[in-house]
Design a protein around this motif. Structure first.
Motif, PDB file in Angstrom:
ATOM      1  N   ILE A   1       0.830  -0.922   0.222  1.00 23.58           N
ATOM      2  CA  ILE A   1       0.137  -0.001  -0.153  1.00 23.58           C
ATOM      3  C   ILE A   1       0.925   1.385   0.014  1.00 23.58           C
ATOM      4  N   ALA A   2       1.599   1.233   0.990  1.00 20.89           N
ATOM      5  CA  ALA A   2       2.818   2.488   1.014  1.00 20.89           C
ATOM      6  C   ALA A   2       4.137   1.793   1.431  1.00 20.89           C
ATOM      7  N   SER A   3       4.438   0.990   0.308  1.00 19.24           N
ATOM      8  CA  SER A   3       5.890   0.214   0.697  1.00 19.24           C
ATOM      9  C   SER A   3       6.961   0.502  -0.345  1.00 19.24           C
ATOM     10  N   PRO A   4       7.286   1.606  -0.713  1.00 15.04           N
ATOM     11  CA  PRO A   4       8.277   1.888  -1.749  1.00 15.04           C
ATOM     12  C   PRO A   4       9.661   1.218  -1.201  1.00 15.04           C
ATOM     13  N   GLN A   5      10.031   1.416  -0.189  1.00 10.27           N
ATOM     14  CA  GLN A   5      11.503   0.806   0.457  1.00 10.27           C
ATOM     15  C   GLN A   5      11.404  -0.587   0.563  1.00 10.27           C
ATOM     16  N   THR A   6      10.250  -1.045   0.841  1.00 11.14           N
ATOM     17  CA  THR A   6      10.006  -2.712   0.975  1.00 11.14           C
ATOM     18  C   THR A   6      10.147  -3.228  -0.457  1.00 11.14           C
ATOM     19  N   VAL A   7       9.377  -2.539  -1.301  1.00 11.62           N
ATOM     20  CA  VAL A   7       9.476  -3.189  -2.686  1.00 11.62           C
ATOM     21  C   VAL A   7      10.956  -3.209  -3.096  1.00 11.62           C
ATOM     22  N   HIS A   8      11.606  -2.014  -3.178  1.00 15.97           N
ATOM     23  CA  HIS A   8      12.705  -1.564  -3.583  1.00 15.97           C
ATOM     24  C   HIS A   8      13.905  -2.768  -3.145  1.00 15.97           C
ATOM     25  N   ASN A   9      13.770  -2.917  -1.724  1.00 16.10           N
ATOM     26  CA  ASN A   9      14.680  -3.819  -1.357  1.00 16.10           C
ATOM     27  C   ASN A   9      14.712  -5.344  -1.656  1.00 16.10           C
ATOM     28  N   ILE A  10      13.226  -5.593  -1.732  1.00 16.97           N
ATOM     29  CA  ILE A  10      12.967  -7.066  -2.280  1.00 16.97           C
ATOM     30  C   ILE A  10      13.382  -7.329  -3.888  1.00 16.97           C
ATOM     31  N   LYS A  11      13.330  -6.206  -4.633  1.00 12.25           N
ATOM     32  CA  LYS A  11      13.781  -6.277  -5.875  1.00 12.25           C
ATOM     33  C   LYS A  11      15.313  -6.781  -6.096  1.00 12.25           C
ATOM     34  N   GLN A  12      16.107  -6.047  -5.031  1.00 14.52           N
ATOM     35  CA  GLN A  12      17.416  -6.346  -4.802  1.00 14.52           C
ATOM     36  C   GLN A  12      17.850  -7.605  -4.170  1.00 14.52           C
ATOM     37  N   ASN A  13      17.206  -7.890  -3.071  1.00 12.71           N
ATOM     38  CA  ASN A  13      17.450  -8.917  -2.160  1.00 12.71           C
ATOM     39  C   ASN A  13      16.377  -9.576  -1.656  1.00 12.71           C
ATOM     40  N   ALA A  14      15.908 -10.883  -1.895  1.00 11.88           N
ATOM     41  CA  ALA A  14      14.691 -11.423  -1.991  1.00 11.88           C
ATOM     42  C   ALA A  14      14.412 -11.991  -0.577  1.00 11.88           C
ATOM     43  N   ASN A  15      15.481 -12.076   0.223  1.00  5.03           N
ATOM     44  CA  ASN A  15      15.525 -12.657   1.632  1.00  5.03           C
ATOM     45  C   ASN A  15      14.933 -11.786   2.496  1.00  5.03           C
TER      46      ASN A  15
ATOM     47  N   GLY B   1     -11.700  -2.114   0.072  1.00 10.93           N
ATOM     48  CA  GLY B   1     -11.451  -1.067  -1.227  1.00 10.93           C
ATOM     49  C   GLY B   1     -11.016   0.135  -0.737  1.00 10.93           C
ATOM     50  N   LYS B   2     -10.622   0.412   0.351  1.00 11.66           N
ATOM     51  CA  LYS B   2     -10.390   1.822   0.905  1.00 11.66           C
ATOM     52  C   LYS B   2      -8.748   2.144   0.605  1.00 11.66           C
ATOM     53  N   PHE B   3      -8.008   1.217   0.599  1.00 11.94           N
ATOM     54  CA  PHE B   3      -6.460   1.034   0.292  1.00 11.94           C
ATOM     55  C   PHE B   3      -6.011   0.473  -0.828  1.00 11.94           C
ATOM     56  N   PRO B   4      -6.006   1.325  -2.043  1.00  4.40           N
ATOM     57  CA  PRO B   4      -5.520   0.621  -3.232  1.00  4.40           C
ATOM     58  C   PRO B   4      -4.098   0.182  -3.359  1.00  4.40           C
ATOM     59  N   PHE B   5      -3.872  -1.161  -3.973  1.00  8.26           N
ATOM     60  CA  PHE B   5      -2.410  -1.475  -4.184  1.00  8.26           C
ATOM     61  C   PHE B   5      -2.218  -2.080  -5.502  1.00  8.26           C
ATOM     62  N   ALA B   6      -1.177  -1.765  -5.990  1.00 12.40           N
ATOM     63  CA  ALA B   6      -0.713  -2.103  -7.345  1.00 12.40           C
ATOM     64  C   ALA B   6       0.163  -3.324  -7.360  1.00 12.40           C
ATOM     65  N   SER B   7       0.638  -3.853  -6.030  1.00 14.37           N
ATOM     66  CA  SER B   7       1.550  -5.085  -6.191  1.00 14.37           C
ATOM     67  C   SER B   7       1.247  -5.682  -4.938  1.00 14.37           C
ATOM     68  N   ILE B   8       1.809  -6.883  -4.765  1.00 13.39           N
ATOM     69  CA  ILE B   8       1.607  -7.671  -3.362  1.00 13.39           C
ATOM     70  C   ILE B   8       3.102  -8.343  -3.391  1.00 13.39           C
ATOM     71  N   THR B   9       3.240  -8.458  -2.100  1.00 12.33           N
ATOM     72  CA  THR B   9       4.536  -9.203  -1.863  1.00 12.33           C
ATOM     73  C   THR B   9       4.082 -10.683  -1.461  1.00 12.33           C
ATOM     74  N   LYS B  10       4.714 -11.456  -2.046  1.00 14.33           N
ATOM     75  CA  LYS B  10       4.448 -12.938  -1.867  1.00 14.33           C
ATOM     76  C   LYS B  10       5.735 -13.565  -1.182  1.00 14.33           C
ATOM     77  N   ILE B  11       5.569 -13.878   0.036  1.00 14.39           N
ATOM     78  CA  ILE B  11       6.854 -14.546   0.650  1.00 14.39           C
ATOM     79  C   ILE B  11       6.485 -16.092   0.606  1.00 14.39           C
ATOM     80  N   ASN B  12       7.538 -16.801   0.156  1.00 13.40           N
ATOM     81  CA  ASN B  12       7.428 -18.341  -0.119  1.00 13.40           C
ATOM     82  C   ASN B  12       8.271 -18.671   1.174  1.00 13.40           C
ATOM     83  N   ILE B  13       7.623 -19.383   2.066  1.00 16.57           N
ATOM     84  CA  ILE B  13       8.200 -19.720   3.165  1.00 16.57           C
ATOM     85  C   ILE B  13       9.263 -20.933   3.288  1.00 16.57           C
ATOM     86  N   GLU B  14      10.436 -20.525   3.766  1.00 14.93           N
ATOM     87  CA  GLU B  14      11.638 -21.384   4.077  1.00 14.93           C
ATOM     88  C   GLU B  14      11.568 -22.074   5.507  1.00 14.93           C
ATOM     89  N   HIS B  15      11.482 -21.014   6.494  1.00 19.83           N
ATOM     90  CA  HIS B  15      11.767 -21.604   7.822  1.00 19.83           C
ATOM     91  C   HIS B  15      10.751 -20.866   8.897  1.00 19.83           C
TER      92      HIS B  15
END
Length: 150
Positions: A49-63, A106-120
């Motif tokens: 929703i308001a996660s530019p740093q989170t998205v940026h980091n995940i694109k660089q480092n998926a952990n 429907g009150k908070f639009p979002f254009a992307s979703i973070t999907k976490i594939n669980i390892e531990h």
């Protein structure tokens, strides 16, 4: 790693989760997320929703690491895994969006979703349970309500 019924129950009982990421140069970032749920048997999804740093980091480092607790019982889980950013062009987006949009009403639009594939997965438990093994969940709830003022 599959999501157990216990993990799913704690996701359902948790108001927030905290999603930790790190940039390519390992600068940490942790961000509270309100719109999240489990998806399938081995993933957690979070609305961006308001996660530019989170998205940026995940694109660089998926952990990533995501933690959630029932604030009254003071138990929950820490989940580590690999994250990916799901956008409207991805085939999974529509199914995930429907699951998360119920929570936003429907009150908070979002254009992307973070999907976490669980390892531990690791349990989170308040130290009081370990220091005072006779502590019951009911006592912990009463203590937490008093501490939080409700």
């Amino acid at each position: 790693m599959h999501l157990t019924k216990d993990i799913k129950d704690y996701i359902d009982k948790s108001v927030l989760c905290w999603l930790a990421t790190a940039s390519l140069d390992n600068t940490p970032n942790v961000s509270p997320k309100e719109i999240f749920d489990y998806y399938g048997h081995d993933s957690i999804i979070v609305a961006n929703i308001a996660s530019p740093q989170t998205v940026h980091n995940i694109k660089q480092n998926a952990n990533v690491c995501v933690s959630f607790i029932d604030i009254l019982v003071q138990k929950g889980f820490q989940v580590k895994g690999k994250a990916e950013i799901i956008t409207k062009t991805d085939s999974e987006f529509s199914d995930m969006e429907q699951k998360l949009i119920k929570m936003t009403e429907g009150k908070f639009p979002f254009a992307s979703i973070t999907k976490i594939n669980i390892e531990h997965v690791k349990s989170i438990i308040a130290p009081k349970y370990m220091l005072y093994p006779e502590t019951t969940e009911e006592e912990q709830i009463k203590s937490a309500k008093k501490a939080y003022g409700f």
